[in-house]
Design a protein around this motif. Structure first.
Motif, PDB file in Angstrom:
ATOM      1  N   GLU B 184       0.821  -1.208   0.000  1.00 17.06           N
ATOM      2  CA  GLU B 184       0.000   0.000   0.000  1.00 17.06           C
ATOM      3  C   GLU B 184       0.856   1.259   0.000  1.00 17.06           C
ATOM      4  N   ASP B 185       2.025   1.172   0.612  1.00 18.52           N
ATOM      5  CA  ASP B 185       2.917   2.332   0.646  1.00 18.52           C
ATOM      6  C   ASP B 185       3.821   2.369  -0.580  1.00 18.52           C
ATOM      7  N   GLY B 186       3.750   1.342  -1.382  1.00 18.66           N
ATOM      8  CA  GLY B 186       4.672   1.246  -2.506  1.00 18.66           C
ATOM      9  C   GLY B 186       6.023   0.759  -2.031  1.00 18.66           C
ATOM     10  N   PHE B 187       6.026  -0.138  -1.035  1.00 19.00           N
ATOM     11  CA  PHE B 187       7.246  -0.667  -0.388  1.00 19.00           C
ATOM     12  C   PHE B 187       8.008   0.438   0.332  1.00 19.00           C
ATOM     13  N   ASN B 188       9.118   0.062   0.908  1.00 18.28           N
ATOM     14  CA  ASN B 188       9.858   1.061   1.682  1.00 18.28           C
ATOM     15  C   ASN B 188      10.615   2.035   0.796  1.00 18.28           C
ATOM     16  N   SER B 189      11.186   1.517  -0.260  1.00 15.13           N
ATOM     17  CA  SER B 189      11.820   2.440  -1.179  1.00 15.13           C
ATOM     18  C   SER B 189      11.694   1.875  -2.584  1.00 15.13           C
ATOM     19  N   LYS B 194       8.263   6.348  -4.527  1.00 20.50           N
ATOM     20  CA  LYS B 194       8.408   7.750  -4.914  1.00 20.50           C
ATOM     21  C   LYS B 194       7.127   8.269  -5.540  1.00 20.50           C
ATOM     22  N   ALA B 195       6.516   7.423  -6.386  1.00 19.04           N
ATOM     23  CA  ALA B 195       5.298   7.853  -7.064  1.00 19.04           C
ATOM     24  C   ALA B 195       4.181   8.057  -6.050  1.00 19.04           C
ATOM     25  N   VAL B 196       4.127   7.178  -5.068  1.00 17.80           N
ATOM     26  CA  VAL B 196       3.106   7.318  -4.029  1.00 17.80           C
ATOM     27  C   VAL B 196       3.340   8.607  -3.248  1.00 17.80           C
ATOM     28  N   ASP B 197       4.586   8.803  -2.857  1.00 16.66           N
ATOM     29  CA  ASP B 197       4.907   9.998  -2.077  1.00 16.66           C
ATOM     30  C   ASP B 197       4.572  11.258  -2.852  1.00 16.66           C
ATOM     31  N   ALA B 198       4.719  11.194  -4.144  1.00 14.20           N
ATOM     32  CA  ALA B 198       4.431  12.375  -4.948  1.00 14.20           C
ATOM     33  C   ALA B 198       2.939  12.536  -5.178  1.00 14.20           C
ATOM     34  N   GLY B 199       2.156  11.565  -4.718  1.00 15.98           N
ATOM     35  CA  GLY B 199       0.714  11.652  -4.923  1.00 15.98           C
ATOM     36  C   GLY B 199       0.307  11.329  -6.344  1.00 15.98           C
TER      37      GLY B 199
ATOM     38  N   ARG C 179      -1.342   1.746   7.177  1.00 14.31           N
ATOM     39  CA  ARG C 179      -0.987   1.250   8.503  1.00 14.31           C
ATOM     40  C   ARG C 179       0.194   2.031   9.078  1.00 14.31           C
ATOM     41  N   ASN C 180       1.111   2.466   8.176  1.00 10.42           N
ATOM     42  CA  ASN C 180       2.327   3.099   8.675  1.00 10.42           C
ATOM     43  C   ASN C 180       2.212   4.600   8.837  1.00 10.42           C
ATOM     44  N   ARG C 181       1.342   5.207   8.007  1.00 10.78           N
ATOM     45  CA  ARG C 181       1.375   6.659   8.011  1.00 10.78           C
ATOM     46  C   ARG C 181      -0.010   7.239   7.863  1.00 10.78           C
ATOM     47  N   THR C 182      -0.190   8.385   8.457  1.00  7.51           N
ATOM     48  CA  THR C 182      -1.396   9.165   8.210  1.00  7.51           C
ATOM     49  C   THR C 182      -0.912  10.511   7.690  1.00  7.51           C
ATOM     50  N   GLU C 183      -1.452  10.915   6.573  1.00  7.11           N
ATOM     51  CA  GLU C 183      -0.889  12.097   5.928  1.00  7.11           C
ATOM     52  C   GLU C 183      -2.004  13.000   5.413  1.00  7.11           C
ATOM     53  N   GLN C 396      14.346  16.842 -16.250  1.00  4.28           N
ATOM     54  CA  GLN C 396      14.461  16.129 -14.986  1.00  4.28           C
ATOM     55  C   GLN C 396      13.293  16.465 -14.077  1.00  4.28           C
ATOM     56  N   ALA C 397      12.914  17.723 -14.074  1.00  3.15           N
ATOM     57  CA  ALA C 397      11.767  18.100 -13.237  1.00  3.15           C
ATOM     58  C   ALA C 397      10.518  17.399 -13.736  1.00  3.15           C
ATOM     59  N   MET C 398      10.453  17.193 -15.058  1.00  2.00           N
ATOM     60  CA  MET C 398       9.269  16.532 -15.593  1.00  2.00           C
ATOM     61  C   MET C 398       9.253  15.055 -15.266  1.00  2.00           C
ATOM     62  N   ILE C 399      10.423  14.422 -15.350  1.00  2.14           N
ATOM     63  CA  ILE C 399      10.476  12.985 -15.141  1.00  2.14           C
ATOM     64  C   ILE C 399      10.018  12.626 -13.733  1.00  2.14           C
ATOM     65  N   THR C 400      10.354  13.462 -12.752  1.00  2.00           N
ATOM     66  CA  THR C 400       9.925  13.143 -11.400  1.00  2.00           C
ATOM     67  C   THR C 400       8.421  13.303 -11.251  1.00  2.00           C
ATOM     68  N   GLN C 401       7.809  14.029 -12.182  1.00  2.00           N
ATOM     69  CA  GLN C 401       6.355  14.122 -12.258  1.00  2.00           C
ATOM     70  C   GLN C 401       5.701  14.607 -10.994  1.00  2.00           C
ATOM     71  N   LYS C 402       6.383  15.424 -10.255  1.00  2.00           N
ATOM     72  CA  LYS C 402       5.686  15.999  -9.111  1.00  2.00           C
ATOM     73  C   LYS C 402       5.958  17.488  -8.988  1.00  2.00           C
ATOM     74  N   ASP C 403       7.127  17.917  -9.496  1.00  2.00           N
ATOM     75  CA  ASP C 403       7.456  19.322  -9.288  1.00  2.00           C
ATOM     76  C   ASP C 403       6.918  20.173 -10.423  1.00  2.00           C
ATOM     77  N   TRP C 404       5.622  20.119 -10.635  1.00  2.00           N
ATOM     78  CA  TRP C 404       5.077  20.817 -11.799  1.00  2.00           C
ATOM     79  C   TRP C 404       5.218  22.318 -11.680  1.00  2.00           C
TER      80      TRP C 404
END
Ligand SMILES: Nc1ncnc2c1ncn2[C@@H]1O[C@H](COP(=O)(O)OP(=O)(O)OP(=O)(O)O)[C@@H](O)[C@H]1O
Ligand SMILES: Nc1ncnc2c1ncn2[C@@H]1O[C@H](COP(=O)(O)OP(=O)(O)OP(=O)(O)O)[C@@H](O)[C@H]1O
Ligand SMILES: [Mg+2]
Ligand SMILES: [Mg+2]
Lengths: 264, 280, 440, 291, 264
Positions: B184-189, B194-199, C179-183, C396-404
Motif C-alpha cells: 500500500e505504501d509502494g514498499f519502503n523504497s 516515490k510515485a506514491v509519495d508524490a501523490g 498502517r504506517n502513516r497518516t498524511e 528532470q523536473a518533468m520525469i519526477t512528475q511531481k514538481d510541476w
C-alpha cells in the motif's frame, strides 16, 4: 433617390470632405471634378462604405445607409458597385472569376471556397464581358490583360453586382487615351441602356463635359460647383482648381487632346 | 601520473538539481581528499554516464548492474567495480516488480497474455534486463511483440512505466522496489514509493503480478586507468561515508541504507551473461 | 444579336470547362487534406487516445503548476508528526514548529479551512470532519489495517477505501491513511518558498518589509538568501540559462566561422574543382542531415556530458546548414565587383575580402542571427537529452512528475529566454545591417 | 589654389577621423566578439566533463564502434530496414500532419495579424504575441507535458510540433502577407464580400506559392523534430533509434540501420522540397529563414 | 612600347578576337570601335589578363605578358588598370576605400584583410578624388553616387594603381551625356597631364573622333581599321560597322548629339 446631407470626413485635424450636400433625383451620369486632394475619392469611398463618415448622412431611396454595419453594410455595397483607378482585380485569377466576384455578397463563403458559382452566373458573366467586348479574354488571368481591358473587367464585375449605382474613382487615370475613351463610352452606355446611376471622379474637365449630365466640383473638401456641363465655364473651372488667371484648361486635359490626335 | 581533476557521474531518478545537491557533500570531501578540482555531472539518462566512463571523461559513478555490464561489454578495461550499497537488512539486492491496474482484472502474468507490456529504460536492470530474461522463463515464450504479450514497449524509465500503467496506456509493466514494507505504501523504497509519495498513484489501484529473484544492487565503479592511490583513497572515502557523515550518506545513497561494502566484477558476471544473451 | 449569342457558345463552354476544372481543384485539395487527416486520425489511434486521456493528471498538473501543498504526516509507528512543504526535506518545519493552521500537541488539530478539520488523536486514531457529509474516522494498526469508519450510506466517489489504505480527496485537501502513516495535504495557491526558504529570517515577510530591511543595509544578505534558495536554486537556474545561451552562441558563431571558408569551396563560382565542390556539398548535407542531437550522442564519448559537447553538436549541424546557405549566397554574388578588384592585381584572398565579403555580409549576418535565436531552442532540447542547461533541469523536473510548479517556472523562463534572444537577434540584425555605413 | 588644398586638407582630416573611428569601432566589436568566443569556449570547456583538446583524439571512437558492428553484421541490415520502416512512416506522418495543421493555423493567425487584412484590427498585437509565444516554446516542452497527460505515442509529438509550426510559419506568412497587394482585397470589399471571402479570393491566390514554399521548408525541419521527439517517448523512428543506441554494443547494427533510414529520408525530402521550392519561388529571391 | 602579335581568343568554335596585330610606340589615347560582338571587350580583357589568350603574344616594354601567372600576372594587372562599363565598384564600401583597392597589389594580404591602408595612401586617394572633382563624396558609400560619379571613382581607383596603361571598356555607355562628357574629359586630361597610355572601347564614332589620337576599328574579331581620327571617314565607318549604304553615322552617336545640345 440619393441624398447626401452635411457629409463630413475628417482624418485627425484634416477635413477631407466638409459638409457636402448633394441631392440626386433620378439616375444620372454625374462627374466629380477637383484637384488632387479635394476629397473626391474620400466622398466615393464613404458612399460605398469603404470608409465611415465622421458626420452627416447618406440616404438612398429613403434608407439611411450611413450607419449600416455587418451584413446590411455588405448588402448595400453589393447594390453600389465601385470601380477603382488601379482596377483592384485579383491579378492571379481568371477574368471570369473576377467578374463573378460581383456576386459574392449573394453567395456563401463555402460556395466561394469550392468555386461553386452557378452556371447561370458564369454565363451571365460572359455575356457582360461580351457586352464590353472582351469575352474572348474570359479564361485568361486578369494580370495578362492590358490596362483598358482590366478596367473593363472591373466594370463587368460592377455590372455583375447588378447595382443601382456605379461609383468610379478616376476610372481612366491609369489608362492611355485610346483605352480611356473605350472605358468612358462603356460607362456612358451602361448608364443610358440600363438606366443605372453612375458617379465618376474625373480629373479632366473635357471628359466630364463630354460624358456627364451633371458635374460636381469640389475644392478643399467642399462642394463649390454643381450644375450642367454647359454651366462649367473656364471661370468656374478656375475657381474649382483654385488657379489664377494664367489657368489654361489644357493643363487638365492632356490625355483627351492626345486622343483627338489619334485616328479613331 | 597525476590527475588534474576528478569527475563524478550521477545517475537519474530525481530532479537533476536535487541529485547534484545531495551529492555536493561528496564532491567537497573528494576535492579535499584528492586535492584536485572535483565536478559532478548528472546527464539525463544512463547512457550519458556510461559514455563518459568509456570515453574517460568521468572517473567515478554509481551504475546500475546492467549499466555496468554494458560498460564492461563495450570495454572490459574501462572501469572496475569497487563498492556496493548495503540495505538496512544487510542484503544488497532489490527486486523487479511486475504490476498492473487492479480494475483491469489482471492479477498474474497469465492474465497479461495478449496485453500490452511495458519495460522502462533498455539500460535498466530491473526495468528491462532481468524481467526480459526471467519473464520468458515464467511464460515459456519470448518477449517479442505478439508472441505472448500483445505488444512490448519501452516507456523510457521507471517513472514513465508507473504513470503509463496507472493511466492505462499499457496493461502491465515492471519497475524496481526493495521488496520491504507494505504494498500500500509502494514498499519502503523504490520507484513505486516515490510515485506514491508524490501523490501520483494510489497503490489501492495497482496489483503486483510478478516479482523477480533478488537483483544485485549496481556497483560504484572507478575508471581503471586512474592512479592506484586515487582509487584507494576514493574507495576508502566511499566505504566510510556513512560513519563519517550520516547526512551526506543519506543523500548519496538516496535514502536510508547501511552503507557500502566492497564488491568485485565476479558478482556481476551473471548480469553480464544475461546482457550478452539479449544482444542480437 | 443572335449571331452574337451563337458566337458566345464556345466561349461559354470553355468557361464551363474551366470552372469544372477549378471546382475539381478546389474540392480535390481540401478532400486530399481531409483524407490524409482522416488517415492520421486512425493511424494515430486518436479515438483510443481520447479514452486514455487522463483528466486527473491534467488537473493535477495544472493545479500543481500554480499551487503547492503542505504535508502534515504522522508516522504511525513512532507517533511523530512532521510538517513539510511539498513533503521535501528542505521544506520541513523544524520539529515542534508548524504553520498556524496546524495546532501541535497531544492531539494534532489540522484546520483545512471551510470547516474541514482533521484531528490526529491518541493511539494513531484520526478523524476527519467533512462539512455536509459527516465524520470519517480511522484506527490504523498492524493487525487490523486501516479500520476506517464512514458515515452511513454509499461510499462516495471521493473516498477510496480498502483494508490497508484509505484516501479522501476534497476541495480542501487530501488525506491518506495506511498502517504506517497518516498524511494530510493542504493546497495553497502560488509557488512555495519562491523567495526565501523556511530557515531564512526573511521568510514570511511582506514585500514592503523586505524592501525596508534591504534599504536598512541587509540587501546583501537578502540577496544571498534569495539567490541560494535551496528549493528553487535561483543561482543554479540562472547558470543553466546562461549555459543554454552559451551553447547556442558558441555553436552558431563557431559554425559560421568554420562554414565561411568551406562555403567558398562549395560555391560554383569559387570552387577550384567540380569534385571538391561536390564533396563539400555532400559533407554539408551529411552534417545537416544528422541532427544536432545525434551529434551530441556521438560527441558524448569523446568529450563527456556538458555544455561544450552541446555547443560542438550545434556547431557541426550548423556548419552544414550555413555551408549550404553561404555557398548559395556566394553563388548569387555579383561577379562585376569581383572582377573590378581582380583587375587591380589583387590576389585571391584580397579578391574575396573586398569583392565578395562586403556584398554577402548582410545576407550572412541575417542568416546567422536567425539561427542564433533558433539554436537557443535547439540548445534547450540538446540540454534536455544530454548536455545540460535549462533543458536538463526541465526534463528532470518533468520525469519526477511531481514538481510541476518547477516545470511551469522553467517553461516560463525558456519562453522568456527564447523571446529575448529573438528580440536581441532582431535588434542586432537591424543595427548591423543598416548601421554599417561604409561596409566592412 | 591654396583654398582648394585647404579644402582637401579638411576633407583629408575628416576622412582620417572617420576612418579612425570606424577602425576603432571595428576593433572594439572584433575584440568583444573574440573575447566572447574565447571566454565562452573556456567556460564551456571547463564545465564539460572531458576537455576539448583531450577528447579530440577520441572523436571517432563512437562512430568506429557503431560502424564496426554494423559492418560485421551487414547482412542483417535489409531485415532491419523492413523492421523499422513502419516507425519511419510514423515519423513522417507526424511531420506531415503537424506541418499541415500548423500551416493551416499559421495561415489564419497570419491573416489576423496583418495590417489591412485583419478581421479585428485592434487585436493584431494580441495575435502577434500569441505567435511569438507559440514560436518560442520548444517542441519538447509541450511534448513532454502532453506525454504525461495522454501517454506516449505520436499524438503528443504531432500537437507539439504543430503548435510550434503554427507560430513559426505564422511569422513568415505574415511577412509574405505584408508584401501582398491590398488592392484586390479592397476591390472585393467594395462588392460586399465578407472577411473570409476577401481572404480566400483576394489574398490566398497572391501568397499561396510563398506559403507553400515555406511550408515545405518547415516540413523538412519537422521531420527532424519528430525524429527527435521519439527520443523522449513520442514514438516513431526516434524511439527505436534511442533504444538501439542506448542499449549499445549488440544492437549497434540496428542503430546503424535506423540511422541510415532516417538520414536517407531527410536527404530525399530535402532534395525534393528544395527542388519544388525553387520552382515555386522561381525568379523571386528566396529568403531562407531559420527554424 | 606595346606590341600585340597575332593575338587570338576563341570561345569554343567562336573566334572572338582573330589574329589581332597592334603596335603602339608611345603613350597615346587610343579608341577602339566596332559593333557589338566585334571583340573589343575580349581584347581589353586579354590585355588586363582577366582572360587568357588562346594564341598570339602581347609584349609591353620588351616583356612578354601573355603567359604571366600568379604573382607576376597580378603585378602586371596593377600596372595596367581597367575601367568597366558598369564601374565594378564595391557598392557597400565607401568611395575612398574603393579607390584604395587600387593599391591592393602592393600591400600584404594581412594588412588589407583588416582594412589597414597607410595614411599616405589615404591622402593620395583623396587627392586623386579631388583631381576628379569628387573629393567631397569620399566618405559616402559608392552606391550612393550617381553613375558619372561612380565612373570617376573607378578612374580614381585606376589612377591609384599608378598604371602605365589605362584600359577602359565602354566607360561611358551607362552614362548620360553630361556625365559622359565629364568622364571622357577626365580620361583625356589624365592622358595629357600624366602621359599615361589610355585604350578605350567606345561605341560612338564622334566620341572616338573627339578624344582619341588614334582609332582602331574591329569587326568580327579582326582589326579592320587603324589610323587617325581624320582617316575615319563615313565609308570606313560603314565598313567597320558592316552597314550598307543606308548607314547614317548618327545611328551610332545619339548620345553625343544630345550632348551637343546641352549647354556645356
Ligand atoms: N486614409 C487617410 N488618412 C489620412 N488622410 C487621408 C486619407 N485618405 C485621404 N486623406 C486626405 O484627405 C484629403 C482628400 O483626399 P482624397 O484622396 O479624397 O482626394 P482626391 O480628391 O481623391 O485626390 P486625388 O485626385 O489625388 O485622388 C487629402 O488631403 C488626403 O491627404
Ligand atoms: N565568356 C565568353 N564565352 C563565350 N563567348 C564569349 C564570351 N565572352 C565573349 N564571347 C563572344 O565573343 C565575341 C566577342 O565578344 P565581346 O564581348 O568582346 O564583344 P564587344 O565588341 O565587346 O561587344 P559589346 O559592344 O557588345 O560589348 C562575341 O561573339 C561574344 O558572344
Ligand atoms: Mg483620389
Ligand atoms: Mg563589350
Amino acid at each position: 433617390m440619393l441624398t447626401i446631407k452635411k457629409l463630413t470626413k475628417a482624418f485627425g485635424p484634416n477635413v477631407a470632405v466638409d459638409k457636402a450636400d448633394i441631392q440626386i433625383d433620378r439616375p444620372a451620369m454625374i462627374g466629380i471634378i477637383g484637384r488632387s486632394g479635394a476629397g473626391k475619392s474620400t466622398l466615393l469611398r464613404m458612399l460605398n462604405r469603404l470608409s465611415d463618415a465622421t458626420s452627416g448622412q447618406m440616404i438612398f431611396e429613403g434608407r439611411d445607409i450611413t450607419g449600416l454595419t455587418g451584413h446590411d453594410k455588405r448588402a448595400w455595397q453589393s447594390e453600389c458597385a465601385m470601380i477603382f483607378q488601379q482596377f483592384n482585380l485579383v491579378p492571379r485569377m481568371d477574368v471570369v472569376s473576377n467578374v463573378l466576384h460581383g456576386t459574392l455578397n449573394r453567395r456563401s463563403t463555402l460556395t466561394t471556397m469550392f468555386n461553386l458559382f452557378p452556371t447561370a452566373d458564369i454565363h451571365r458573366a460572359i455575356d457582360i464581358l461580351d457586352r464590353l467586348g472582351i469575352a474572348e479574354h474570359g479564361p485568361k488571368r486578369a494580370e495578362a490583360l492590358s490596362g483598358g481591358q482590366q478596367q473593363r473587367v472591373a466594370i463587368a464585375r460592377a455590372l455583375m453586382q447588378d447595382p443601382k449605382i456605379i461609383l468610379a474613382d478616376e476610372p481612366i487615370a491609369s489608362l492611355d487615351p485610346m483605352n480611356a475613351q473605350v472605358v468612358m463610352q462603356s460607362l456612358r452606355r451602361i448608364h443610358e441602356e440600363d438606366g443605372r446611376m453612375v458617379i465618376a471622379n474625373l480629373h479632366t474637365l473635357d471628359t466630364a463635359r463630354r460624358y456627364c449630365d451633371r458635374v460636381i466640383g469640389m475644392r478643399d473638401g467642399r462642394i463649390v460647383f454643381d450644375g450642367t456641363p454647359e454651366q462649367l465655364t473656364t471661370g468656374v473651372a478656375r475657381d474649382i482648381y483654385g488657379a489664377d488667371d494664367s489657368f489654361n484648361e489644357a493643363y487638365t486635359s492632356t490625355e483627351i487632346q492626345t486622343l483627338n490626335r489619334v485616328p479613331a | 601520473e597525476d590527475i588534474k581533476e576528478f569527475r563524478i557521474g550521477i545517475l537519474g531518478g530525481e530532479n537533476a538539481q536535487d541529485r547534484l545537491n545531495s551529492n555536493e557533500c561528496l564532491r567537497a570531501k573528494t576535492a579535499d581528499l584528492l586535492g584536485v578540482e572535483t565536478k559532478l555531472f548528472a546527464p539525463a539518462d544512463y547512457n550519458g554516464v556510461i559514455q563518459g566512463l568509456l570515453g574517460g571523461t568521468i572517473d567515478m559513478a554509481w551504475l546500475g548492474a546492467s549499466g555496468y555490464a554494458k560498460t564492461f561489454l563495450s570495454d572490459p578495461e574501462a572501469v572496475e567495480p569497487i563498492l556496493v550499497k548495503v540495505n538496512n537488512d544487510g542484503g544488497y539486492g532489490y527486486y523487479s516488480i511486475g504490476f498492473a491496474r487492479k480494475d483491469s482484472g489482471i492479477d498474474s502474468l497469465e492474465a497479461m497474455k495478449g496485453k500490452v507490456f511495458g519495460f522502462g529504460d533498455p539500460n535498466s536492470t530491473s526495468g528491462f534486463l532481468i524481467p526480459s530474461i526471467e519473464i520468458p522463463q515464467a511464460t515459456g515464450a519470448t518477449m517479442t511483440s505478439g508472441d505472448y504479450f500483445g505488444e512490448v514497449k519501452f516507456t523510457g524509465g521507471h517513472e514513465q512505466t508507473i504513470v503509463a500503467v496507472y493511466n492505462g496506456d499499457i496493461d502491465g509493466g515492471v519497475t524496481w522496489a526493495d521488496g520491504l514494507g507494505e504494498w500500500e505504501d509502494g514498499f519502503n523504497s523504490g520507484a513505486l514509493r516515490k510515485a506514491v509519495d508524490a501523490g501520483l498513484v494510489d497503490m489501492n489501484e495497482l496489483v503486483q503480478i510478478w516479482k523477480s529473484k533478488p537483483i544485485p544492487e549496481g556497483p560504484v565503479v572507478l575508471r581503471k586507468s586512474l592512479p592506484e592511490d586515487v582509487k584507494l583513497k576514493m574507495t576508502g572515502l566511499m566505504a566510510s561515508l556513512k560513519s563519517m557523515d550520516e547526512e551526506c550518506a543519506y543523500g548519496v545513497l538516496q535514502g536510508d541504507a547501511k552503507g557500502f561494502m566492497p564488491i568485485t566484477h565476479e558478482a556481476y558476471e551473471v548480469i553480464v551473461e544475461a546482457r550478452k544473451l539479449k544482444s542480437n | 444579336m443572335s449571331a452574337l449569342d451563337v458566337d458566345m457558345i464556345p466561349v461559354k463552354m470553355q468557361a464551363d470547362a474551366l470552372f469544372r476544372r477549378k471546382r475539381l481543384v478546389s474540392f480535390g485539395l481540401p478532400a486530399l487534406v481531409l483524407a490524409y487527416l482522416t488517415y492520421i486520425f486512425f493511424a494515430f489511434d486518436i479515438p483510443g487516445l481520447a479514452q486514455r486521456f487522463e483528466v486527473d493528471n491534467a488537473r493535477a498538473l495544472v493545479a500543481d503548476s500554480y499551487s503547492y501543498k503542505t504535508h502534515v504526516t504522522r508516522d504511525n509507528r513512532s507517533g511523530e508528526v512532521s510538517v513539510a512543504i511539498e513533503g521535501e526535506r528542505k521544506g520541513t518545519y523544524e520539529a515542534g514548529t508548524a504553520p498556524d493552521w496546524v495546532a501541535l500537541g497531544n492531539e494534532t488539530l489540522i484546520d483545512l479551512g471551510e470547516g474541514h478539520v482533521v484531528t490526529f488523536g491518541a493511539e494513531n486514531f484520526m478523524s476527519y470532519i467533512v462539512p455536509g457529509y459527516g465524520e470519517i474516522t480511522a484506527q490504523p494498526s498492524r493487525a487490523k489495517g486501516v479500520d476506517a469508519t464512514l458515515p452511513e450510506g454509499d461510499v462516495p466517489e471521493w473516498i477510496n477505501v480498502s483494508r490497508n489504505r484509505m484516501t479522501v480527496t476534497t476541495e480542501a485537501g487530501r488525506l491518506t491513511v495506511t498502517r504506517n502513516r497518516t498524511e494530510v495535504f493542504r493546497y495553497f495557491a502560488g509557488w512555495e518558498l519562491f523567495f526565501f526558504t523556511l530557515d531564512s529570517p526573511y521568510h514570511g515577510l511582506g514585500f514592503g518589509e523586505v524592501m525596508a530591511r534591504a534599504l536598512g543595509g541587509e540587501a546583501a544578505d537578502i540577496w544571498l538568501d534569495f539567490w541560494t534558495n535551496k528549493m528553487w536554486r535561483h543561482s543554479d537556474v540562472a547558470w543553466a540559462l546562461f549555459e543554454t545561451i552559451l551553447m547556442a552562441f558558441l555553436g552558431t558563431m563557431g559554425a559560421a566561422i568554420v562554414a565561411l571558408p568551406l562555403a567558398f569551396l562549395a560555391a560554383k563560382n569559387f570552387s577550384p574543382l567540380m569534385a571538391v565542390r561536390q564533396v563539400m556539398r555532400r559533407f554539408f548535407d551529411f552534417f545537416r542531415g544528422v541532427d544536432a542531437l545525434i551529434w551530441t550522442i556521438v560527441l558524448a564519448r569523446a568529450f563527456g556530458p556538458g555544455p561544450l559537447t552541446g555547443a560542438l553538436a550545434i556547431l557541426i549541424t550548423d556548419t552544414g546548414s550555413f555551408g549550404k546557405m553561404f555557398s548559395e549566397a556566394l553563388e548569387n554574388a555579383d561577379q562585376k565587383q569581383i572582377e573590378g578588384i581582380q583587375s587591380t592585381g589583387a590576389n585571391p584572398v584580397q579578391r574575396y575580402r573586398f569583392g565578395v565579403i562586403p556584398q554577402v555580409t548582410p545576407v550572412l549576418l541575417s542568416q546567422i542571427l536567425y539561427y542564433l535565436e533558433s539554436n537557443t531552442r535547439s540548445a534547450t532540447i540538446i540540454g534536455a537529452i544530454t548536455g545540460g542547461g535549462i533543458g536538463l533541469l526541465l526534463t528532470q523536473a518533468m520525469i519526477t512528475q511531481k514538481d510541476w510548479e518547477e516545470v511551469a517556472y522553467y517553461i516560463v523562463l525558456i519562453i522568456l529566454m527564447v523571446m529575448a534572444m529573438d528580440w536581441f537577434s532582431g535588434w542586432l540584425r537591424r543595427k548591423l545591417i543598416q548601421g554599417d555605413e561604409g561596409g566592412r | 589654389m591654396a583654398d582648394l588644398t585647404g579644402g582637401v586638407g579638411a576633407l583629408r582630416a575628416d576622412y582620417m577621423a572617420l576612418t579612425r573611428r570606424k577602425r576603432m569601432m571595428d576593433g572594439i566589436i572584433l575584440a568583444i566578439f573574440v573575447a566572447l568566443m574565447v571566454s565562452g569556449f573556456m567556460i564551456a570547456d571547463d564545465r564539460n566533463a572531458g576537455g576539448f583538446w583531450s577528447g579530440l583524439h577520441r572523436l571517432f571512437d563512437f562512430p568506429k564502434e557503431v560502424l564496426g558492428e554494423a559492418v560485421e553484421k551487414v547482412d542483417t541490415l535489409p531485415a532491419h530496414f523492413v523492421k523499422f520502416f513502419p516507425s519511419l512512416v510514423e515519423t513522417i506522418n507526424i511531420a506531415g500532419a503537424s506541418t499541415l495543421i500548423g500551416a493551416l493555423a499559421a495561415m489564419v493567425l497570419s491573416l489576423l495579424s496583418t495590417r489591412g487584412m485583419a478581421r479585428w484590427p485592434r487585436m493584431i498585437p494580441v495575435f502577434r504575441r500569441i505567435m511569438d509565444i507559440m514560436r518560442a516554446v520548444p517542441e519538447i516542452v509541450i511534448a513532454l507535458v502532453l506525454i504525461f497527460v495522454m501517454g506516449g505515442g505520436p499524438v503528443p509529438a504531432m500537437i507539439a510540433i504543430a503548435f510550434h509550426t503554427a507560430g513559426a510559419l505564422g511569422k513568415l506568412f505574415s511577412e509574405v502577407n505584408e508584401n501582398a497587394s491590398l488592392k484586390p482585397v479592397e476591390g472585393l470589399q467594395s462588392v460586399g464580400a465578407n472577411w473570409s471571402q476577401r481572404m480566400i479570393l483576394g489574398v490566398i491566390p497572391q501568397v499561396s506559392p510563398n506559403y507553400l514554399s515555406y511550408a515545405l521548408l518547415r516540413f523538412e525541419i519537422n521531420i527532424r523534430a519528430s525524429a527527435i521527439l521519439g527520443f523522449v517517448g513520442a514514438g516513431g523512428i526516434g524511439y527505436e533509434l534511442k533504444n538501439a543506441m542506448s542499449w549499445g554494443k549488440g544492437q549497434y547494427d540496428e542503430a546503424a540501420a535506423i540511422f541510415l533510414l532516417l538520414f536517407a529520408t531527410i536527404i530525399v525530402v530535402d532534395q525534393v522540397s528544395s527542388h519544388f521550392r525553387d520552382r515555386l519561388t522561381h525568379g523571386k529571391t528566396d529568403r531562407k529563414v531559420a527554424a
